[in-house]
Design a protein around this motif. Structure first.
Motif, PDB file in Angstrom:
ATOM      1  N   ILE A  10       0.847  -1.194   0.000  1.00  0.00           N
ATOM      2  CA  ILE A  10       0.000   0.000   0.000  1.00  0.00           C
ATOM      3  C   ILE A  10       0.884   1.247   0.000  1.00  0.00           C
ATOM      4  O   ILE A  10       1.850   1.325   0.771  1.00  0.00           O
ATOM      5  CB  ILE A  10      -0.937   0.011   1.222  1.00  0.00           C
ATOM      6  CG1 ILE A  10      -1.940  -1.152   1.122  1.00  0.00           C
ATOM      7  CG2 ILE A  10      -1.686   1.342   1.334  1.00  0.00           C
ATOM      8  CD1 ILE A  10      -2.867  -1.272   2.301  1.00  0.00           C
ATOM      9  N   TYR A  41     -10.893   7.020   6.166  1.00  0.00           N
ATOM     10  CA  TYR A  41     -10.138   7.029   4.918  1.00  0.00           C
ATOM     11  C   TYR A  41      -9.911   8.510   4.592  1.00  0.00           C
ATOM     12  O   TYR A  41     -10.742   9.361   4.949  1.00  0.00           O
ATOM     13  CB  TYR A  41     -10.950   6.345   3.818  1.00  0.00           C
ATOM     14  CG  TYR A  41     -10.192   6.136   2.533  1.00  0.00           C
ATOM     15  CD1 TYR A  41      -9.382   5.024   2.354  1.00  0.00           C
ATOM     16  CD2 TYR A  41     -10.284   7.068   1.498  1.00  0.00           C
ATOM     17  CE1 TYR A  41      -8.676   4.839   1.166  1.00  0.00           C
ATOM     18  CE2 TYR A  41      -9.583   6.889   0.314  1.00  0.00           C
ATOM     19  CZ  TYR A  41      -8.778   5.768   0.156  1.00  0.00           C
ATOM     20  OH  TYR A  41      -8.076   5.582  -1.016  1.00  0.00           O
ATOM     21  N   HIS A  98      -5.546   7.084   9.311  1.00  0.00           N
ATOM     22  CA  HIS A  98      -6.153   6.637   8.048  1.00  0.00           C
ATOM     23  C   HIS A  98      -5.778   5.190   7.755  1.00  0.00           C
ATOM     24  O   HIS A  98      -6.097   4.687   6.670  1.00  0.00           O
ATOM     25  CB  HIS A  98      -5.621   7.472   6.877  1.00  0.00           C
ATOM     26  CG  HIS A  98      -6.122   8.885   6.825  1.00  0.00           C
ATOM     27  ND1 HIS A  98      -7.404   9.255   7.176  1.00  0.00           N
ATOM     28  CD2 HIS A  98      -5.509  10.025   6.417  1.00  0.00           C
ATOM     29  CE1 HIS A  98      -7.547  10.550   6.993  1.00  0.00           C
ATOM     30  NE2 HIS A  98      -6.418  11.046   6.544  1.00  0.00           N
ATOM     31  N   LEU A  99      -5.116   4.519   8.675  1.00  0.00           N
ATOM     32  CA  LEU A  99      -4.588   3.189   8.380  1.00  0.00           C
ATOM     33  C   LEU A  99      -5.691   2.167   8.098  1.00  0.00           C
ATOM     34  O   LEU A  99      -6.726   2.158   8.764  1.00  0.00           O
ATOM     35  CB  LEU A  99      -3.743   2.681   9.550  1.00  0.00           C
ATOM     36  CG  LEU A  99      -2.356   3.287   9.710  1.00  0.00           C
ATOM     37  CD1 LEU A  99      -1.703   2.769  10.979  1.00  0.00           C
ATOM     38  CD2 LEU A  99      -1.471   2.975   8.494  1.00  0.00           C
ATOM     39  N   PRO A 100      -5.454   1.290   7.118  1.00  0.00           N
ATOM     40  CA  PRO A 100      -6.377   0.172   6.937  1.00  0.00           C
ATOM     41  C   PRO A 100      -6.298  -0.756   8.146  1.00  0.00           C
ATOM     42  O   PRO A 100      -5.285  -0.786   8.861  1.00  0.00           O
ATOM     43  CB  PRO A 100      -5.871  -0.511   5.660  1.00  0.00           C
ATOM     44  CG  PRO A 100      -4.461  -0.057   5.493  1.00  0.00           C
ATOM     45  CD  PRO A 100      -4.362   1.292   6.127  1.00  0.00           C
ATOM     46  N   TYR A 117     -15.452   5.562  13.645  1.00  0.00           N
ATOM     47  CA  TYR A 117     -15.112   5.398  12.229  1.00  0.00           C
ATOM     48  C   TYR A 117     -16.091   6.213  11.386  1.00  0.00           C
ATOM     49  O   TYR A 117     -17.304   6.040  11.469  1.00  0.00           O
ATOM     50  CB  TYR A 117     -15.185   3.923  11.827  1.00  0.00           C
ATOM     51  CG  TYR A 117     -14.683   3.654  10.423  1.00  0.00           C
ATOM     52  CD1 TYR A 117     -13.336   3.785  10.125  1.00  0.00           C
ATOM     53  CD2 TYR A 117     -15.554   3.259   9.405  1.00  0.00           C
ATOM     54  CE1 TYR A 117     -12.859   3.541   8.839  1.00  0.00           C
ATOM     55  CE2 TYR A 117     -15.091   3.011   8.116  1.00  0.00           C
ATOM     56  CZ  TYR A 117     -13.740   3.159   7.846  1.00  0.00           C
ATOM     57  OH  TYR A 117     -13.259   2.920   6.568  1.00  0.00           O
ATOM     58  N   TYR A 156      -2.985   5.337   0.582  1.00  0.00           N
ATOM     59  CA  TYR A 156      -3.703   4.565   1.604  1.00  0.00           C
ATOM     60  C   TYR A 156      -4.505   3.407   1.022  1.00  0.00           C
ATOM     61  O   TYR A 156      -5.250   2.741   1.736  1.00  0.00           O
ATOM     62  CB  TYR A 156      -4.590   5.463   2.478  1.00  0.00           C
ATOM     63  CG  TYR A 156      -3.786   6.330   3.423  1.00  0.00           C
ATOM     64  CD1 TYR A 156      -3.442   5.875   4.690  1.00  0.00           C
ATOM     65  CD2 TYR A 156      -3.333   7.581   3.037  1.00  0.00           C
ATOM     66  CE1 TYR A 156      -2.675   6.646   5.551  1.00  0.00           C
ATOM     67  CE2 TYR A 156      -2.556   8.369   3.880  1.00  0.00           C
ATOM     68  CZ  TYR A 156      -2.239   7.895   5.148  1.00  0.00           C
ATOM     69  OH  TYR A 156      -1.465   8.656   5.997  1.00  0.00           O
ATOM     70  N   SER A 158      -7.071   0.946  -1.273  1.00  0.00           N
ATOM     71  CA  SER A 158      -8.466   0.889  -1.697  1.00  0.00           C
ATOM     72  C   SER A 158      -9.430   1.439  -0.652  1.00  0.00           C
ATOM     73  O   SER A 158      -9.455   0.975   0.492  1.00  0.00           O
ATOM     74  CB  SER A 158      -8.851  -0.557  -2.020  1.00  0.00           C
ATOM     75  OG  SER A 158     -10.250  -0.682  -2.193  1.00  0.00           O
ATOM     76  N   TRP A 159     -10.240   2.402  -1.061  1.00  0.00           N
ATOM     77  CA  TRP A 159     -11.316   2.931  -0.206  1.00  0.00           C
ATOM     78  C   TRP A 159     -12.309   1.828   0.122  1.00  0.00           C
ATOM     79  O   TRP A 159     -12.765   1.699   1.252  1.00  0.00           O
ATOM     80  CB  TRP A 159     -11.991   4.076  -0.952  1.00  0.00           C
ATOM     81  CG  TRP A 159     -13.212   4.668  -0.336  1.00  0.00           C
ATOM     82  CD1 TRP A 159     -13.262   5.493   0.760  1.00  0.00           C
ATOM     83  CD2 TRP A 159     -14.568   4.556  -0.802  1.00  0.00           C
ATOM     84  NE1 TRP A 159     -14.566   5.891   1.001  1.00  0.00           N
ATOM     85  CE2 TRP A 159     -15.384   5.329   0.052  1.00  0.00           C
ATOM     86  CE3 TRP A 159     -15.162   3.879  -1.873  1.00  0.00           C
ATOM     87  CZ2 TRP A 159     -16.765   5.442  -0.119  1.00  0.00           C
ATOM     88  CZ3 TRP A 159     -16.538   3.989  -2.049  1.00  0.00           C
ATOM     89  CH2 TRP A 159     -17.316   4.755  -1.166  1.00  0.00           C
ATOM     90  N   GLU A 161     -11.869  -1.454   0.284  1.00  0.00           N
ATOM     91  CA  GLU A 161     -11.330  -2.441   1.222  1.00  0.00           C
ATOM     92  C   GLU A 161     -11.157  -1.843   2.621  1.00  0.00           C
ATOM     93  O   GLU A 161     -11.317  -2.543   3.622  1.00  0.00           O
ATOM     94  CB  GLU A 161     -10.010  -2.996   0.683  1.00  0.00           C
ATOM     95  CG  GLU A 161     -10.198  -3.842  -0.576  1.00  0.00           C
ATOM     96  CD  GLU A 161      -8.885  -4.232  -1.229  1.00  0.00           C
ATOM     97  OE1 GLU A 161      -7.825  -4.092  -0.576  1.00  0.00           O
ATOM     98  OE2 GLU A 161      -8.919  -4.685  -2.394  1.00  0.00           O
ATOM     99  N   HIS A 162     -10.820  -0.563   2.685  1.00  0.00           N
ATOM    100  CA  HIS A 162     -10.678   0.139   3.960  1.00  0.00           C
ATOM    101  C   HIS A 162     -12.004   0.091   4.717  1.00  0.00           C
ATOM    102  O   HIS A 162     -12.073  -0.313   5.896  1.00  0.00           O
ATOM    103  CB  HIS A 162     -10.286   1.595   3.687  1.00  0.00           C
ATOM    104  CG  HIS A 162      -9.736   2.344   4.859  1.00  0.00           C
ATOM    105  ND1 HIS A 162     -10.527   2.826   5.885  1.00  0.00           N
ATOM    106  CD2 HIS A 162      -8.468   2.716   5.169  1.00  0.00           C
ATOM    107  CE1 HIS A 162      -9.771   3.461   6.763  1.00  0.00           C
ATOM    108  NE2 HIS A 162      -8.513   3.417   6.363  1.00  0.00           N
ATOM    109  N   TRP A 166     -12.916  -2.302   8.229  1.00  0.00           N
ATOM    110  CA  TRP A 166     -13.247  -1.670   9.508  1.00  0.00           C
ATOM    111  C   TRP A 166     -14.698  -1.907   9.912  1.00  0.00           C
ATOM    112  O   TRP A 166     -15.025  -1.974  11.104  1.00  0.00           O
ATOM    113  CB  TRP A 166     -12.938  -0.165   9.470  1.00  0.00           C
ATOM    114  CG  TRP A 166     -11.482   0.147   9.670  1.00  0.00           C
ATOM    115  CD1 TRP A 166     -10.624   0.687   8.765  1.00  0.00           C
ATOM    116  CD2 TRP A 166     -10.712  -0.066  10.857  1.00  0.00           C
ATOM    117  NE1 TRP A 166      -9.363   0.825   9.308  1.00  0.00           N
ATOM    118  CE2 TRP A 166      -9.391   0.367  10.589  1.00  0.00           C
ATOM    119  CE3 TRP A 166     -11.000  -0.594  12.123  1.00  0.00           C
ATOM    120  CZ2 TRP A 166      -8.374   0.309  11.544  1.00  0.00           C
ATOM    121  CZ3 TRP A 166      -9.983  -0.650  13.077  1.00  0.00           C
ATOM    122  CH2 TRP A 166      -8.697  -0.217  12.784  1.00  0.00           C
TER     123      TRP A 166
END
Length: 281
Positions: A10, A41, A98-100, A117, A156, A158-159, A161-162, A166
């Motif tokens: 990433i 994100y 912003h971490l996945p 979140y 960061y 994929s939005w 997948e993020h 979460w």
């Protein structure tokens, strides 16, 4: 992509987010039970959320938010500066990230630390933000950025997948899910929801102060919150952290083909979530 810090496949900003810090967050950092973690994100309304939480903690008194930069009030755990502040500071911690999910400290998932979140449809906002900083490769058009975004080839990762990762925590008592669209539509309702989650009781006049000092206009004029203190070499002429603060802006930018492409990927990536889970569907 170039000039990024790559970690576990990433890309992260090369400035301020070194691989060593990412490794430390992932493998060494210990989250404490009394900590509060604000997760988003990029471009989801992070700074607005930080401002609201800070003002809730002071019962609407703006002295803290107007005297200390936002990144010192709620340090970014994945940055070298933020990580250093956190490990030297006695808790409880208020931190931002912003971490996945798979790169966050594993200690979080066995703790009762509270997590907020915040979700937003970020594509257009991200296009304008990253395009006016030197932290990311500049796309030659919105169409190019849409292609990068749908493939996860942006800072960061994929939005989709993020969010998907979460949201596996959404049923837990220590996890509060918020939507930027709800925050815009009913800011007072969101503030009260955060207060309930944090166990904070604010009087009506204190709630009004939280609303007043976290408003878009007040934050835009507050040098402690608008990132005007950010290193000038990181931004291009015309840069502004707070561009519009609106919702649904993609409708003003997407072609029919781009909207259809986004919807197709969204439906594939978000399969399995309840209907109506996402406010922009």
């Amino acid at each position: 992509m170039s000039d990024y810090t790559w970690f576990e496949g990433i890309p992260f900003p090369a400035f301020g987010v070194p691989k060593e810090t990412l490794q430390n967050v992932c493998n060494k950092f210990v989250v404490k039970e009394e900590d509060l973690i604000l997760l988003t994100y990029p471009k989801s309304g992070t700074n607005w959320l930080v401002e609201i939480v800070c003002l809730i903690q002071t019962k609407g008194d703006p002295k803290w938010t107007q005297s200390l930069p936002i990144w010192d009030r709620s340090p970014w755990i994945e940055t070298d500066i933020g990580y250093d502040i956190l490990i030297k500071k006695k808790g409880p911690w208020l931190m931002t990230s912003h971490l996945p999910m798979h790169l966050f400290s594993k200690s979080l998932f066995s703790s009762k630390a509270k997590v907020i979140y915040l979700i937003r449809d970020v594509l257009v906002s991200g296009y304008y933000f990253w395009g006016n900083s030197i932290l990311a490769k500049k796309p030659d058009s919105l169409g190019t950025y849409v292609e990068w975004f749908l493939k996860g080839n942006v800072l960061y990762g994929s939005w989709f997948e993020h969010i998907r990762a979460w949201l596996t925590m959404r049923e837990l008592d220590n996890f509060l899910l918020l939507y930027y669209e709800d925050m815009k539509k009913d800011t007072m309702g969101t503030v009260k929801k955060i207060c309930d989650f944090l166990g904070k009781k604010l009087e009506p006049d204190e709630l009004d102060l939280v609303l007043k000092y976290s408003s878009f206009q007040v934050m835009k004029e507050n040098n402690m919150s608008n990132y005007s203190l950010m290193e000038k070499e990181l931004i291009l002429p015309g840069f502004t952290l707070m561009r519009k603060g609106t919702t649904g802006d993609w409708k003003n930018h997407f072609t029919v083909a781009q909207a259809e492409a986004f919807d197709k990927v969204f439906q594939e990536k978000m399969a399995g979530f309840p209907p109506g889970m996402f406010l922009w569907e």
